[in-house]
Design a protein around this motif. Structure first.
Motif, PDB file in Angstrom:
ATOM      1  N   ALA A 892       0.832  -1.207   0.000  1.00  8.31           N
ATOM      2  CA  ALA A 892       0.000   0.000   0.000  1.00  8.31           C
ATOM      3  C   ALA A 892       0.863   1.254   0.000  1.00  8.31           C
ATOM      4  N   MET A 893       1.930   1.254   0.795  1.00 11.45           N
ATOM      5  CA  MET A 893       2.817   2.418   0.848  1.00 11.45           C
ATOM      6  C   MET A 893       3.444   2.677  -0.519  1.00 11.45           C
ATOM      7  N   ILE A 894       3.840   1.618  -1.202  1.00  5.67           N
ATOM      8  CA  ILE A 894       4.446   1.766  -2.525  1.00  5.67           C
ATOM      9  C   ILE A 894       3.440   2.366  -3.504  1.00  5.67           C
ATOM     10  N   GLN A 895       2.194   1.879  -3.460  1.00  4.41           N
ATOM     11  CA  GLN A 895       1.172   2.383  -4.378  1.00  4.41           C
ATOM     12  C   GLN A 895       0.798   3.826  -4.065  1.00  4.41           C
ATOM     13  N   VAL A 896       0.648   4.146  -2.787  1.00  4.56           N
ATOM     14  CA  VAL A 896       0.278   5.517  -2.420  1.00  4.56           C
ATOM     15  C   VAL A 896       1.404   6.475  -2.782  1.00  4.56           C
TER      16      VAL A 896
END
Length: 961
Positions: A892-896
């Motif tokens: 999720a952190m990578i996508q955000v």
């Protein structure tokens, strides 16, 4: 010994000397000394078999002087040098201990006692019971309710009462006792003619050493004259006798987890030292003696003399004739074979030739032409190993002092740029070199390799370089390959995977207050260290990467999660988070007042004043004065006052334990956060910058330090109030997005249980739904208390909680708790089937996996010790859920982060805490940003149930949570 100890710390140098002096001078058939070596290994094995600790540290004295030598040049001056026949056994012993999978420590400038004292104190502070194996009386000063000594030579165990019985004074007065007597073995001066009885009498009469000193004039006779003559040297004696408990260590007690032994290396060593007893341990028949007519391992007079030691001081130490010697010849009739049965060459003794390695070609670049040559090499390289050397460890303050690079094994260069010491040579211009390197470093198509590249990325950013093309990180390769096999720093990895001892930073810079920054270190020593960093990193990559590539699941975790996360974490760290310093100072004042109030209430409840940090004083008040029930006992049978005992007594309605627990919580919040955070505000940014660690938690979760954001309490009002001090920039608001019950949702997905899946699919309150299922009620009929019990069951079972633990948490009878558990599994049979299947799979494979392929190896899953085996089985159930949750939030952190960089919304990602991401969002963009962030987080994984993210907005973190 049926050991309750979580941590065992071993004074290995003491072991070695005791084994050397206690045993005959044994040798193998090659004439190499082995007696002390075999003695130590058998003592080690016996202790480990009897204690089966979760964490263990084998601590040696490092070569060279210590801080005590600086204090007192005559310290241990009378001791003869180590005998050659003992010295030649030292390195083989260390090699074997490492092959056994035991963490081995040698810390320069301090003694093993100080390292052990520091680790034991840290372990006790964490609530871990610790056993120290030593024959050193100085160690008695460390003993307390959580720290116990064992003398493996005599079998004597010392707890606080045992120390008092043996020495006549409690552990807290051992330093005074030893200072008065002095120590002839260490050449520490004391009071002449003051023996144990006199020292005890004085301490009992005057309280402590300071009391004895202040009453020196009152002490009559010749011994009084000796005391007064020694007054000037007593403070020095106390300094020399005091074991340090604050040594700067890079590891915690919980880092000392043993790894799987290297059986092939052990077999080779045991054949080399010709120990049938140790070889038998590899074959699973340690109880069977083999050898000549006497059942011994070393022939001749020495073997005969040593045979009498069997079953004595060294337990099962077998001694006698060598493999391949007279009475035990090998099948060819000659001496020992030079090759083990697995075709491995024998390990090299220090006196033998070591395996040939290509000679390292390390260059120090001081001329422009040399730099130009290397620049061309870098431009042509398929992969660049890159490392920065800096003048600080804080990535927000560090300036580049030099750069090291490598493109082929055993060849590297160090480019010094800012070494500044008397006589330092002229160096290339820093700005010109960095400017020349910048196009290469910022080229995303040129793959870069490093060890902990996140630090280098942040340091480069301070120098105006955006490091791109981050292809590989040897630290993360090791972590992904096996998170529990070793520590993941470069020195540890080089030893484990390359069998090389690297140059440590302490070796060239020193330690403590006198430690040099890198710019002060002469190039003659700095350059080989720095060049070696790049070379070893490249060689580690070539060793580790093929192993990862051979496992598609690990390759996916490494390529799609861990490596892409590196720049994300670097950006979050450099952004930092703003804190309200005035609010924190106000909270500190309030917490101080609350702590003082709790102290007075505790004194009133106890009927007297006491030290709230003293287990002994608390125990006396609890069990002698107030007659509170004894919940648990120490290993020696004394009533325990552990944290768990205090919690149980508080749950049972006893006020004093509750007050003590609350006081501890309040003082910890103040010292850890409200007092400390204002001091951590960066002078340039006005924000606090934590460090996130990818390669620490075994399950894949991130941890953080300086400050530790993961440990700010959420359940207490005081903890939530600390979160109010985390505030956005003016014009922005805080947005917190949190995965809802993510581990339960992962359990539903992994188990495939129909009722759990249906409950989540219908969007039900899962705890209310569970209560309704196991109590045969309609959801609307479930009371708040019943929902609370169901919540404890839902979360407890994934963490392996027993009916006993559930009963204690809910305050109900054990049978009632068991009925709850039985009803739960009856209604959710898929969960039980999943748990049973996972335990069985873990026993077969010795690892479990997350949904994305991350592995957690379980070294104790087949252990003979029930406690360790049960803990491994609980981990087998929980790790796939914790690890999958960790993988999901990382994805999720990578996508955000990708969305923020692509769309450039007025949003900053500033924190990751457990299952929560925290942002600063411009005031007019909160609604749209919240919707986008929640959508991206929910899209981070596809489960059989919906991933639900709850977001909140506020003027501070607590408001938004």
């Amino acid at each position: 010994m049926n050991s309750p100890y979580a941590v065992v710390l071993i004074d290995a140098s003491g072991y070695l000397f005791r084994a050397y002096h206690a045993l005959p001078k044994l040798t193998n058939s090659q004439g190499e000394a082995t007696g002390a070596l075999i003695g130590v290994l058998n003592m080690l094995r016996k202790l480990i078999d009897e204690t089966a600790p979760e964490y263990i540290g084998v601590v040696f004295d490092a070569p060279g002087p210590t801080f005590r030598d600086a204090l007192y040049p005559d310290y241990k001056a009378q001791r003869p040098p180590m005998p050659d026949e003992l010295r030649e056994q030292l390195e083989p012993l260390k090699a074997i201990i490492r092959a056994m999978g035991l963490p081995l420590l040698e810390i320069p400038e301090v003694e093993a006692d100080d390292v052990i004292g520091t680790l034991a104190t840290r372990a006790a502070d964490q609530g871990l019971s610790t056993l120290i194996s030593t024959g050193d009386k100085d160690m008695a000063q460390l003993v307390d309710a959580r720290i116990t000594l064992i003398n493996t030579m005599s079998g004597t165990v010392l707890d606080p009462e045992g120390v008092k019985a043996k020495f006549g004074v409690p552990p807290a007065r051992i330093i005074d006792y030893l200072s008065l007597m002095g120590d002839s073995s260490d050449n520490i001066p004391g009071v002449p003619k003051c023996g144990p009885k006199t020292a005890v009498k004085w301490i009992e009469q005057y309280g402590d050493l300071d009391g004895v000193i202040s009453h020196a004039e009152a002490i009559k006779g010749k011994v009084g004259e000796h005391l007064r003559a020694a007054l000037d040297q007593l403070p020095l004696a106390r300094q020399l006798t005091t074991i340090k408990r604050d040594v700067e260590l890079e590891l915690a007690p919980t880092d000392l987890r043993p790894s799987e032994p290297d059986r092939e290396t052990l077999r080779s060593w045991y054949e080399r030292i010709e120990s049938k007893r140790l070889l038998a341990t590899l074959n699973g028949d340690a109880g069977t003696r083999t050898g000549g007519a006497a059942g011994t391992e070393h022939a001749g007079a020495a073997g005969s003399a040593a045979g009498g030691l069997e079953g004595g001081l060294f337990g099962d130490l077998a001694v006698g004739g060598p493999l391949g010697s007279a009475g035990a010849a090998d099948e060819n009739g000659g001496g020992s074979s030079t090759t083990g049965e697995h075709g491995l060459g024998q390990p090299q003794w220090p006196t033998a030739a070591a395996p040939q390695q290509p000679e390292a070609d390390y260059q120090t670049i001081l001329a422009q032409a040399e730099f130009d040559d290397w620049l061309e090499l870098l431009r042509q390289a398929e992969l660049i190993a890159f490392d920065t050397e800096t003048n600080a460890l804080d990535y927000m303050r560090a300036e580049i002092v030099g750069v090291s690079v490598a493109v082929s094994a055993h060849q590297a260069a160090y480019i010094p740029l800012a070494h500044d010491y008397p006589g330092a040579p002229d160096q290339l211009d820093r700005e010109q070199v960095l400017s020349a390197l910048k196009p290469l470093l910022e080229d995303a198509e040129r793959p870069k390799l490093g060890q902990n590249l996140k630090f280098d990325m942040s340091v480069c950013a301070r120098a105006g370089i955006e490091l791109r093309g981050l292809a590989h990180d040897s630290m993360l390769q090791s972590y992904v390959l096996d998170s529990t096999a070793t520590r993941h720093d470069m020195d540890s990895l080089a030893k484990k995977y390359l069998d090389e001892e690297t140059i440590t930073f302490e070796t060239i810079a020193g330690k403590g207050a006198k430690q040099l920054t890198f710019d002060q270190i002469p190039l003659e020593t700095a350059a080989p260290y720095a060049a070696e960093d790049a070379d070893i990193t490249l060689r580690l990559h070539r060793t580790l990467w093929p192993r990862i590539e051979a496992l598609p699941g690990l390759t996916r975790v490494y390529r799609e999660i861990e490596m892409p996360l590196v720049p994300v974490l670097s950006r979050i760290e450099r952004t930092g988070v703003r804190v309200d310093v005035d609010e924190l100072k106000a909270q500190s004042r309030d917490l101080a007042e609350r702590a003082a109030e709790l102290e007075e209430r505790a004194y009133a409840e106890a009927g007297s004043r006491f030290n709230m940090g003293s287990p002994k004083q608390i125990g006396a008040i609890f069990f002698e004065q107030l007659k509170l029930p004894v919940v648990a006992k120490t290993p020696k049978g004394a009533p325990s006052t552990s944290e768990a005992v205090l919690e149980k007594l508080a749950e049972d309605g006893y006020e004093l334990p509750r007050l003590i627990l609350e006081h501890r919580g309040v003082t910890k919040l103040r010292s850890t956060y409200t007092d400390k955070l204002p001091l951590m505000v960066h002078p340039e940014t006005g924000r606090v910058h934590t460090s996130y660690h990818q390669a620490v938690a075994a399950t894949g979760r991130l941890s953080s330090s300086d400050p530790n954001l993961q440990n700010i309490p959420i359940r207490s009002e005081a903890g939530r109030r600390i979160r109010r001090a985390f505030v956005p920039e003016p014009g922005f608001r805080m947005l917190a997005a949190d995965y809802s019950q993510i581990e339960l949702r992962i359990m539903a997905h992994l188990s495939g249980d129909e009722r759990l899946l249906a409950a989540f699919a219908a969007g039900q309150d899962i705890h209310r739904a569970t209560a309704a299922e196991i109590l045969s009620l309609q959801p609307e009929e479930v009371t708040g208390e019943q929902r609370r019990s169901a919540k404890a069951i839902n979360f407890g079972l994934i963490y392996g909680m027993s009916a006993f633990g559930l009963a204690r948490q809910l305050g109900i009878e054990r049978q009632e708790a068991q009925d709850y558990v039985d009803a739960y599994f009856a209604r959710y049979p898929g969960v039980r089937a999943f748990m049973d299947k996972t335990r069985e799979q873990a026993r077969q494979d010795r690892y479990v996996e997350t949904l994305f392929g991350r592995r957690l190896y379980l070294t104790n899953i087949g252990h003979s010790n029930h406690q360790l085996r049960s803990a491994a089985e609980r981990t087998a159930i929980n790790a796939p859920m914790q690890g999958t949750a960790a993988d999901i939030i990382k994805r999720a952190m990578i996508q955000v982060d990708a969305w923020i960089r692509r769309e450039q919304p007025p949003v900053r990602m500033i924190m990751q805490v457990h299952d929560e991401l925290v942002f600063e969002v411009a005031e007019g963009a909160t609604q749209a940003s919240s919707e986008q962030i929640c959508a991206l987080m929910q899209d981070a994984a596809e489960l059989a149930v919906p991933l639900l993210v709850e977001a909140g907005v506020g003027d501070n973190w607590e408001e938004a949570h």
